[in-house]
Design a protein around this motif. Sequence first.
Motif: not given
Length: 267
Positions: A132-144
Amino acid sequence: MTTTELQDYVPEEEWPPVSTMLDGFGDQTLPASPALAATKIALVATDGTPVEYSFLTSSELAWAEGTATGTAHYKAIEARPGIFIIDFVRGQGDGKDADAQNVTIILDQTTGAVTTAVSGFVVSDGKVRGTTHFTHSNASGQATVHQRSADLVGKRIFYRYSDVESYEHIYLNQGTFTWHCVRGGEAGLADTDRCMTWAVAEDLYIFFWTEQVMTVEAVLLIDLREQRSIGRMFGWDNPAAQPVTLPFNSRLTVLNATSYPQDTHKH
């Protein structure tokens, strides 16, 4: 005498196939949400690849990852207001072979934080294993983004997946937990496996585990406030030589929490 007092150690060669859980767990009972229809999520993977999910209807989506594209049937469950767990299978043969991938997306519309888990299969030493590969990102362009959490460590939680399937989890540290089937098709089976936890909101966590005996990759939301879990297991059924997708939800009870003594005396 309780069920566990009648159980004993089960050798690995006597374990049933992954598909044994299908009948006992039954169908996912929480309703699908239509709230994402006609919306899209645009992300950037950790390697810089653009990723987009377009929710065409309440049950069909189009995905694009770099130059790869496709469509799939999905289910979105609104775990809490504005927080969704979205699940679909992509790959050759409509998910019936080893190229299939189970994609699970946790979207928090309040912060924009998105965690994407893509589970698939690799062949190692002649055996099909999960990854399993995880990606952590933000759909609003924020840093959270969702952060690793130790909040489950020390807890022992009882999960009722159906009238016939019950398990317990004991969270030993941030990367290791023990599971044990109290009742059901795997009754008496237990193991200690790798896991990871991320905090989403107060008392709400993404939980992942991968099994070393059976080929199982699990991604779920554990909601201590609502006392439930929502997620899926993606495994490989060796006898049938095909993937097994097991969406589930459960009712949970926190049985206890371990706190270690603070020894101050030298011996």
